[in-house]
Design a protein around this motif. Structure first.
Motif, short mmCIF file in Angstrom:
data_model
loop_
_atom_site.label_atom_id
_atom_site.label_comp_id
_atom_site.label_asym_id
_atom_site.label_seq_id
_atom_site.Cartn_x
_atom_site.Cartn_y
_atom_site.Cartn_z
N ALA A 298 0.83 -1.21 0.00
CA ALA A 298 0.00 0.00 0.00
C ALA A 298 0.87 1.26 0.00
CB ALA A 298 -0.93 -0.01 1.21
N LEU A 299 1.94 1.26 0.78
CA LEU A 299 2.83 2.41 0.83
C LEU A 299 3.52 2.64 -0.51
CD1 LEU A 299 4.41 1.77 4.34
CD2 LEU A 299 2.91 3.69 3.74
N ASN A 300 3.92 1.56 -1.15
CA ASN A 300 4.54 1.66 -2.46
C ASN A 300 3.56 2.22 -3.49
OD1 ASN A 300 5.09 -0.30 -5.22
ND2 ASN A 300 6.76 1.00 -4.48
N TYR A 301 2.33 1.74 -3.46
CA TYR A 301 1.28 2.26 -4.35
C TYR A 301 1.05 3.75 -4.12
CZ TYR A 301 -3.42 2.91 -6.32
OH TYR A 301 -4.51 3.37 -7.03
N ALA A 302 1.22 4.18 -2.86
CA ALA A 302 0.95 5.57 -2.49
C ALA A 302 2.12 6.50 -2.74
CB ALA A 302 0.56 5.64 -1.02
N GLY A 303 3.25 5.96 -3.24
CA GLY A 303 4.33 6.86 -3.63
C GLY A 303 5.70 6.57 -3.06
N LEU A 304 5.83 5.64 -2.11
CA LEU A 304 7.17 5.30 -1.59
C LEU A 304 7.85 4.34 -2.56
CD1 LEU A 304 7.00 4.75 2.28
CD2 LEU A 304 7.93 6.70 1.02
N PRO A 305 9.00 4.69 -3.07
CA PRO A 305 9.66 3.83 -4.06
C PRO A 305 10.37 2.64 -3.41
CG PRO A 305 10.99 5.77 -3.67
CD PRO A 305 9.74 5.96 -2.87
N VAL A 306 10.39 1.55 -4.12
CA VAL A 306 11.19 0.40 -3.70
C VAL A 306 12.66 0.82 -3.62
CG1 VAL A 306 12.03 -1.89 -4.40
CG2 VAL A 306 9.60 -1.31 -4.67
N GLU A 307 13.34 0.37 -2.58
CA GLU A 307 14.77 0.66 -2.44
C GLU A 307 15.52 -0.67 -2.45
OE1 GLU A 307 17.90 3.24 0.32
OE2 GLU A 307 15.83 2.95 0.99
N PRO A 308 16.19 -0.99 -3.56
CA PRO A 308 16.83 -2.30 -3.70
C PRO A 308 17.71 -2.65 -2.51
CG PRO A 308 16.92 -1.13 -5.78
CD PRO A 308 16.39 -0.16 -4.76
N GLY A 309 17.48 -3.84 -1.98
CA GLY A 309 18.26 -4.35 -0.87
C GLY A 309 17.90 -3.77 0.48
N LYS A 310 17.18 -2.67 0.49
CA LYS A 310 16.80 -2.01 1.75
C LYS A 310 15.32 -2.19 2.06
CE LYS A 310 20.75 0.16 2.78
NZ LYS A 310 20.85 1.63 2.63
N GLN A 312 12.67 -4.01 -0.22
CA GLN A 312 12.40 -4.71 -1.47
C GLN A 312 11.85 -6.08 -1.12
OE1 GLN A 312 15.87 -5.35 -3.90
NE2 GLN A 312 14.68 -5.65 -5.78
N ARG A 313 10.71 -6.40 -1.63
CA ARG A 313 10.01 -7.62 -1.23
C ARG A 313 10.87 -8.87 -1.39
NH1 ARG A 313 5.05 -10.98 -3.59
NH2 ARG A 313 3.65 -11.03 -1.79
N LEU A 314 11.10 -9.54 -0.26
CA LEU A 314 11.83 -10.81 -0.17
C LEU A 314 13.28 -10.69 -0.62
CD1 LEU A 314 9.05 -13.25 -1.48
CD2 LEU A 314 9.47 -12.47 0.85
N LYS A 315 13.78 -9.46 -0.76
CA LYS A 315 15.18 -9.26 -1.17
C LYS A 315 15.89 -8.26 -0.26
CE LYS A 315 14.29 -10.32 -6.06
NZ LYS A 315 14.36 -9.82 -7.46
N ASP A 316 15.42 -8.15 0.97
CA ASP A 316 16.04 -7.18 1.89
C ASP A 316 16.39 -7.83 3.23
OD1 ASP A 316 13.48 -7.51 2.93
OD2 ASP A 316 12.79 -5.51 2.38
N ALA A 317 16.83 -9.08 3.18
CA ALA A 317 17.19 -9.81 4.41
C ALA A 317 18.26 -9.07 5.20
CB ALA A 317 17.66 -11.22 4.07
N GLY A 328 10.95 -4.67 11.13
CA GLY A 328 11.83 -4.16 10.09
C GLY A 328 11.21 -2.99 9.34
N LEU A 329 9.91 -3.08 9.08
CA LEU A 329 9.22 -2.00 8.38
C LEU A 329 9.18 -0.74 9.26
CD1 LEU A 329 7.52 -0.94 6.01
CD2 LEU A 329 5.50 -1.97 7.11
N ARG A 330 8.91 -0.91 10.53
CA ARG A 330 8.86 0.25 11.44
C ARG A 330 10.22 0.95 11.50
NH1 ARG A 330 7.46 -2.34 15.56
NH2 ARG A 330 9.39 -2.43 16.76
N ARG A 331 11.27 0.18 11.62
CA ARG A 331 12.62 0.74 11.69
C ARG A 331 12.97 1.47 10.39
NH1 ARG A 331 14.64 -3.44 13.38
NH2 ARG A 331 15.24 -4.39 11.40
N TYR A 332 12.62 0.86 9.25
CA TYR A 332 12.94 1.46 7.95
C TYR A 332 12.22 2.80 7.77
CZ TYR A 332 13.22 2.10 2.89
OH TYR A 332 13.43 2.63 1.63
#
Length: 398
Positions: A298-310, A312-317, A328-332
């Motif tokens: 929802a946040l991405n749809y609303a304008g927050l861009p994906v940040e690779p590695g930071k 990014q769905r299932l790619k930000d371990a 993790g989302l709260r901290r980010y």
């Protein structure tokens, strides 16, 4: 002979013709022999079914809880399940309520009256020019700095912008209710032993009779405290909004439901046919752990861009699974990007996030200062009223 024939014919067409034989063999209209509601005189009323008793109790209790603040337009029930085991009746019910705030202006809301009271105001001209608002506040608060004045105006403008959308508009909300009661000897329910629990996040349940808005005085006090935090510099609204909160609400409304099906092997309600599987593919392991993932979408749809590695769905371990983990989302959002602000419970606004202490993330889709509605996955829920807890986290878009 003629009288007997007429009486005989009347008996044959008794219910259609609306007549009945009199004691003397003559024929009379049955309307005088019928009681109101189609029952015959002297016939005892039929006992209520468990559903009827439950429906009456739920509707009356809900209206009693909410009618101080709302015009309750309708309350309807869908019985998801019912069961009778020996003398115990249980049911799961989805209740839908449609209601409208009774207040005609934003100024009248108790929370807002408290906020304005802290400024010595009774109303706020939020549609007027900026300089007019500043001058009005300065008249009553002569020692405020320019930066504090800006913060006060920003706080009020953004709050009024949301609340004005709710005045005079009907809206719907939904509660899952869990019912337990002992059956009487005649297989009926008594309100005296009826227990109706309202579902809340993380499987908490609150009795329906206790599930009600705060008092008007408490709302006033919370509003006053909220504004006092702006005045003393504890609360500083974000200068910019980094995503559109109404786009968050739009997405959250579109891609969830009040599911009654569950993830395999769990009790977690899920209906993956309502998810955005085309853009964000469904995976079985997300079925029971999708709350933060849904919020990130929802946040991405609303304008927050994906940040690779930071982020990014299932790619930000390496960044604490910021997309799919509540912590993790709260901290980010709060510490790394600083695109949200931590607020008190009743300051949360539509498009913000509520995070329960055990890690469940909900999207706030409405806060009219009397009732907070959330949408979520895990469980999949749509327009569910939530009573906020002090130990939860509240992240606002401004």
């Amino acid at each position: 002979m003629k009288t007997k024939v007429v009486a005989l014919l009347c008996l044959v067409v008794f219910f259609l013709a609306g007549c009945s034989p009199a004691a003397n063999g003559n024929v009379t209209s049955s309307s005088s022999a019928r009681a109101e509601g189609g029952k015959y005189e002297g016939q005892p009323p039929l006992p209520e079914t468990p559903q009827q008793t439950l429906e009456r109790y739920i509707i009356n209790t809900y209206k009693r809880n909410y009618e101080t603040f709302y015009q309750v337009d309708s309350v309807s029930l869908t019985f998801v399940s019912e069961n009778t085991n020996k003398n115990t009746y249980t049911a799961t019910v989805l209740m839908k309520a449609v209601k409208t705030l009774k207040y005609k202006t934003v100024d009248e809301l108790p929370f807002i009256k408290g906020a304005l009271g802290a400024l010595g105001l009774q109303s706020y001209p939020y549609l007027e020019e900026q300089n007019q608002k500043v001058e009005l506040i300065k008249q009553k608060n002569k020692n405020l700095s320019a930066s504090t004045l800006t913060n006060v105006v920003t706080y009020l403008d953004r709050t009024y912008d949301e609340l004005a959308r709710y005045i005079g508009k009907k809206y719907d909300s939904y509660m899952f209710l869990y019912v337990t009661a002992s059956l009487t000897a005649s297989n009926t329910l008594s309100e005296n032993n009826l227990k109706v629990l309202v579902e809340q996040p993380q499987y908490q349940r609150i009795e329906l009779k206790d599930f009600k808005p705060l008092s008007a005085q408490t709302m006033y006090d919370l509003g006053k405290q909220s504004m006092q935090r702006v005045l003393n510099g504890t609360t500083i609204p974000l200068k910019n909004m980094y995503y559109d909160p109404w786009k968050v609400v739009e997405y959250a409304d579109k891609y969830t439901s009040n599911a009654t099906t569950v993830c395999p092997g769990t009790v977690i309600a899920n209906d993956k046919t309502k998810w955005n599987n085309e853009q964000w593919p469904y995976y079985d392991f997300l079925c029971s752990t999708d709350c933060a993932d849904f919020a990130s979408q929802a946040l991405n749809y609303a304008g927050l861009p994906v940040e690779p590695g930071k982020w990014q769905r299932l790619k930000d371990a390496a960044n604490g699974w910021a997309w799919t983990s509540s912590s993790g989302l709260r901290r980010y959002l709060l510490q790394q990007k600083k695109v949200v602000r931590s607020v008190k419970s009743w300051e949360i606004r539509a498009g913000g996030l509520m995070m329960a202490d055990q890690g469940h993330t909900m999207i706030v889709v409405r806060n009219d200062t009397i009732e907070i509605l959330t949408n979520a996955h895990t469980n999949d829920r749509y327009h569910e009223p939530v009573l906020p807890q002090d130990n939860w986290y509240y992240l606002n878009s401004w």
